[in-house]
Design an enzyme around this catalytic site. Structure first.
Site, PDB file in Angstrom:
ATOM      1  N   ILE A 192       0.775  -1.397  -0.135  1.00  0.00           N
ATOM      2  CA  ILE A 192       0.440  -0.144   0.175  1.00  0.00           C
ATOM      3  C   ILE A 192       1.026   1.554   0.265  1.00  0.00           C
ATOM      4  CG2 ILE A 192      -1.860   1.500   1.181  1.00  0.00           C
ATOM      5  CD1 ILE A 192      -3.379  -1.167   2.589  1.00  0.00           C
TER       6      ILE A 192
ATOM      7  N   SER B 242       2.897   2.031  -3.317  1.00  0.00           N
ATOM      8  CA  SER B 242       1.445   2.211  -4.039  1.00  0.00           C
ATOM      9  C   SER B 242       0.893   4.171  -4.043  1.00  0.00           C
ATOM     10  CB  SER B 242      -0.100   1.529  -3.981  1.00  0.00           C
ATOM     11  OG  SER B 242      -0.460   1.733  -4.984  1.00  0.00           O
ATOM     12  N   GLU B 243       1.046   4.266  -2.652  1.00  0.00           N
ATOM     13  CA  GLU B 243       0.453   5.343  -2.444  1.00  0.00           C
ATOM     14  C   GLU B 243       1.588   6.839  -2.316  1.00  0.00           C
ATOM     15  OE1 GLU B 243      -3.097   6.841  -1.694  1.00  0.00           O
ATOM     16  OE2 GLU B 243      -3.104   4.966  -2.271  1.00  0.00           O
ATOM     17  N   ILE B 244       2.462   5.814  -1.830  1.00  0.00           N
ATOM     18  CA  ILE B 244       4.028   6.769  -1.417  1.00  0.00           C
ATOM     19  C   ILE B 244       5.493   6.601  -3.155  1.00  0.00           C
ATOM     20  CG2 ILE B 244       5.808   7.938  -0.370  1.00  0.00           C
ATOM     21  CD1 ILE B 244       3.553   8.106   0.738  1.00  0.00           C
TER      22      ILE B 244
ATOM     23  N   SER C 274      -4.226   5.207  -5.048  1.00  0.00           N
ATOM     24  CA  SER C 274      -3.815   4.333  -6.291  1.00  0.00           C
ATOM     25  C   SER C 274      -3.771   3.287  -6.608  1.00  0.00           C
ATOM     26  CB  SER C 274      -2.848   4.680  -5.915  1.00  0.00           C
ATOM     27  OG  SER C 274      -2.324   3.638  -4.112  1.00  0.00           O
TER      28      SER C 274
END
Length: 158
Positions: free
Chosen positions: A18, A21-23, A130
């Site tokens: 996660i 994906s996000e950062i 994302s």
């Protein structure tokens, strides 16, 4: 990557996925593994908060968001989870606890633990923009990209 002790290999890998994906790994590398990142950050211009006392609540008008941390939590939800989980801060391990709560809310924890990676991503797509199929009009990563991040983090796909 997650700081909360005692996590299973698959749950730890899913949390890392996660964050990737996000950062993204490049931004994770120039921050505290993403835990202190404010939305709108780039590798060239990372916006980082210094104190983990609470969610930073820094609104970025360019992206119309105040998301922060490794899992990019919106500020408007911080107070709910702070109370619901009896959080004392926005420390990395507390961010991990919120992310696990969101995974549970999506009824995805069983899929995560079983290594049913595709199903777990599908179930969590409403929480993280994302993820593929999220539908928030933001960049969505592919399932193949995320599966590689997951296995690189030690996750096992059933």
């Amino acid at each position: 990557m997650p700081r909360l002790p005692g996590l299973s290999k698959n749950l730890s890998a899913f949390l890392t996925t996660i964050t990737v994906s996000e950062i993204g790994r490049p931004l994770m590398a120039v921050s505290d593994e993403g835990y202190n990142v404010i939305v709108g950050s780039t590798v060239e211009r990372p916006y980082l908060f210094k104190s983990y006392a609470t969610h930073p609540m820094r609104y970025n008008p360019a992206v119309k968001s105040d998301a922060a941390g490794a899992y990019q939590f919106m500020g408007r939800y911080w107070f709910y989870y702070k109370r619901a989980l009896a959080l004392t801060s926005f420390e990395p391990y507390e961010q991990d606890r919120i992310a696990i709560c969101l995974i549970r809310e999506c009824k995805a924890k069983e899929a995560v633990e079983a290594g049913d990676f595709g199903q777990a991503i599908h179930l969590c797509r409403s929480r993280w923009a994302s993820l593929p199929g999220a539908g928030y009009g933001q960049h969505e990563n592919t399932l193949d990209f995320l599966a590689k991040a997951y296995t690189d983090a030690g996750g096992v796909v059933a």
